[in-house]
Design an enzyme around this catalytic site. Structure first.
Site, PDB file in Angstrom:
ATOM      1  N   TYR A 183      -0.677  94.439  47.826  1.00  0.00           N
ATOM      2  CA  TYR A 183      -1.098  93.607  46.691  1.00  0.00           C
ATOM      3  C   TYR A 183      -2.214  94.314  45.916  1.00  0.00           C
ATOM      4  CZ  TYR A 183      -2.275  89.214  44.239  1.00  0.00           C
ATOM      5  OH  TYR A 183      -2.505  88.240  43.290  1.00  0.00           O
TER       6      TYR A 183
ATOM      7  N   SER B 242      -5.331  90.738  38.904  1.00  0.00           N
ATOM      8  CA  SER B 242      -6.071  89.913  39.865  1.00  0.00           C
ATOM      9  C   SER B 242      -7.461  90.534  39.976  1.00  0.00           C
ATOM     10  CB  SER B 242      -5.348  89.982  41.212  1.00  0.00           C
ATOM     11  OG  SER B 242      -6.189  89.564  42.267  1.00  0.00           O
TER      12      SER B 242
HETATM   13  P1  NAD Z   1       3.439  80.878  42.389  1.00  0.00           P
HETATM   14  O1  NAD Z   1       3.998  81.147  43.742  1.00  0.00           O
HETATM   15  O2  NAD Z   1       2.941  79.508  42.066  1.00  0.00           O
HETATM   16  O3  NAD Z   1       4.490  81.280  41.266  1.00  0.00           O
HETATM   17  C1  NAD Z   1       5.165  82.517  41.279  1.00  0.00           C
HETATM   18  C2  NAD Z   1       6.476  82.373  40.527  1.00  0.00           C
HETATM   19  O4  NAD Z   1       7.081  83.681  40.511  1.00  0.00           O
HETATM   20  C3  NAD Z   1       7.473  81.414  41.186  1.00  0.00           C
HETATM   21  O5  NAD Z   1       8.034  80.543  40.210  1.00  0.00           O
HETATM   22  C4  NAD Z   1       8.543  82.356  41.765  1.00  0.00           C
HETATM   23  O6  NAD Z   1       9.852  81.789  41.787  1.00  0.00           O
HETATM   24  C5  NAD Z   1       8.458  83.523  40.794  1.00  0.00           C
HETATM   25  N1  NAD Z   1       8.988  84.771  41.374  1.00  0.00           N
HETATM   26  C6  NAD Z   1       8.744  85.292  42.608  1.00  0.00           C
HETATM   27  N2  NAD Z   1       9.439  86.426  42.767  1.00  0.00           N
HETATM   28  C7  NAD Z   1      10.112  86.642  41.612  1.00  0.00           C
HETATM   29  C8  NAD Z   1      11.008  87.642  41.162  1.00  0.00           C
HETATM   30  N3  NAD Z   1      11.366  88.673  41.953  1.00  0.00           N
HETATM   31  N4  NAD Z   1      11.520  87.545  39.917  1.00  0.00           N
HETATM   32  C9  NAD Z   1      11.179  86.502  39.110  1.00  0.00           C
HETATM   33  N5  NAD Z   1      10.369  85.510  39.485  1.00  0.00           N
HETATM   34  C10 NAD Z   1       9.836  85.580  40.721  1.00  0.00           C
HETATM   35  O7  NAD Z   1       2.281  81.973  42.210  1.00  0.00           O
HETATM   36  P2  NAD Z   1       1.013  82.073  41.225  1.00  0.00           P
HETATM   37  O8  NAD Z   1      -0.209  81.889  42.056  1.00  0.00           O
HETATM   38  O9  NAD Z   1       1.214  81.257  40.006  1.00  0.00           O
HETATM   39  O10 NAD Z   1       1.062  83.633  40.875  1.00  0.00           O
HETATM   40  C11 NAD Z   1       1.477  84.135  39.614  1.00  0.00           C
HETATM   41  C12 NAD Z   1       0.854  85.502  39.412  1.00  0.00           C
HETATM   42  O11 NAD Z   1      -0.575  85.382  39.407  1.00  0.00           O
HETATM   43  C13 NAD Z   1       1.198  86.528  40.492  1.00  0.00           C
HETATM   44  O12 NAD Z   1       1.419  87.803  39.902  1.00  0.00           O
HETATM   45  C14 NAD Z   1      -0.060  86.565  41.340  1.00  0.00           C
HETATM   46  O13 NAD Z   1      -0.228  87.797  42.006  1.00  0.00           O
HETATM   47  C15 NAD Z   1      -1.119  86.356  40.276  1.00  0.00           C
HETATM   48  N6  NAD Z   1      -2.398  85.881  40.769  1.00  0.00           N
HETATM   49  C16 NAD Z   1      -2.480  84.714  41.445  1.00  0.00           C
HETATM   50  C17 NAD Z   1      -3.727  84.288  41.908  1.00  0.00           C
HETATM   51  C18 NAD Z   1      -3.887  83.015  42.666  1.00  0.00           C
HETATM   52  O14 NAD Z   1      -4.959  82.822  43.254  1.00  0.00           O
HETATM   53  N7  NAD Z   1      -2.924  82.119  42.691  1.00  0.00           N
HETATM   54  C19 NAD Z   1      -4.876  85.071  41.676  1.00  0.00           C
HETATM   55  C20 NAD Z   1      -4.730  86.269  40.976  1.00  0.00           C
HETATM   56  C21 NAD Z   1      -3.496  86.662  40.526  1.00  0.00           C
END
Ligand code: NAD
Length: 261
Positions: free
Chosen positions: A156, A143
């Site tokens: 985080y 991130s």
């Molecule tokens: P999201 O909530 O849309 O998807 C996350 C997925 O992870 C879900 O399908 C959930 O079921 C799964 N999950 C959660 N806990 C789990 C576990 N213990 N084992 C297996 N699966 C699990 O979230 P997103 O925004 O797509 O985030 C995905 C990644 O991107 C994360 O690591 C997040 O930190 C990172 N990220 C997101 C953003 C953002 O702005 N959305 C920015 C930077 C980084």
């Protein structure tokens, strides 16, 4: 250099958001994708959508914090497709709170999903990659918070910084097998993870939801725009398809200029 030509790509947390889009883009570019998610129903639904669109996908249930489930999920994927060429360690959640109000259980849950999950999936996939000596790519979903801090996000920010250390270590240990490790560092992407944070941050900071978007999430960008799942998936495709150790141990920030390194 952006075709995956039958490479087997395991993406964690790929039943939603960024991970789901990466799986779709990988499949559309010739990858065989393993949809690994906590929620098996949602993982199977994603795999079916990909298959219906002409791709090759297989769903496994996997809580990335559970050693036995990770090892079993990776073994099932190898039994199905014969190998793992690409791991995208993407599963993640967000819990926001002031450090002085943070429950220890929430701190541990955050580190378990982001760091234990990255370690356990790396170990399981790397064992297969090392054995076969056919190269591979490991991509961590970091991130902007791998480089920058924000209020209310102590675990985080800590975990996302930690992924840089893991990627650099994997880059050194696995180079002799042709395995590369890199981190993608997105800015804010409007997925369920972020939608949930908008009202939470508004309440914590005592400002409106619109102000959270404009003055907290997008304030530092060059154009006031959210990063998209496609932006992140295209970078994930580039890193998965890149063929030499020239690009390893790096982090690539995809954030509309919010953070420049
Ligand atoms: P999201 O909530 O849309 O998807 C996350 C997925 O992870 C879900 O399908 C959930 O079921 C799964 N999950 C959660 N806990 C789990 C576990 N213990 N084992 C297996 N699966 C699990 O979230 P997103 O925004 O797509 O985030 C995905 C990644 O991107 C994360 O690591 C997040 O930190 C990172 N990220 C997101 C953003 C953002 O702005 N959305 C920015 C930077 C980084």
């Amino acid at each position: 250099m952006t075709r995956l030509d039958g490479k087997v790509c395991l993406v964690t947390g790929s039943a939603s958001g960024i991970g789901k889009r990466i799986a779709e883009v990988y499949a559309a570019n010739g990858g065989k994708v393993v949809i690994a998610d906590l929620k098996l129903d949602a993982a199977q639904a994603t795999a079916t959508e990909i298959s219906n669109a002409g791709g090759d996908a297989f769903a496994v249930a996997m809580d990335v914090t559970d050693e036995a489930q990770v090892d079993r999920g990776v073994a099932d994927a190898i039994a199905h497709y014969g190998r793992i060429d690409v791991l995208v360690s993407n599963a993640g959640i967000q819990i926001v709170n002031k450090i002085t109000d943070f429950a220890f259980a929430d701190w541990k849950k955050m580190l378990a999903i982001h760091l234990d999950g990255a370690f356990l999936t790396t170990r399981a996939c790397l064992r297969d990659m090392e054995k076969r000596k056919a190269g591979g790519a490991i991509i961590y979903m970091g991130s902007v918070h791998s480089h920058e801090a924000s209020k209310l996000k102590a675990p985080y920010v800590t975990a996302k910084h930690g992924l840089l250390g893991l990627a650099r270590t994997v880059a050194k240990e696995a180079a002799e097998y042709g395995v590369r490790a890199n981190v993608i560092c997105p800015g804010f992407v409007r997925t369920p993870l972020v939608e949930k944070q908008i009202p939470e941050q508004a309440k914590e900071l005592g400002i409106s939801e619109d102000e959270v978007v404009r003055n907290v999430m997008l304030k530092g960008t060059v154009d006031g725009e959210f990063t998209t799942v496609d932006d992140v998936a295209n970078v994930a495709l580039f890193l998965a398809a890149f063929e030499t150790n020239a690009l390893t141990g790096q982090s690539l920030v995809v954030s509309h200029g919010w953070f420049m390194q």
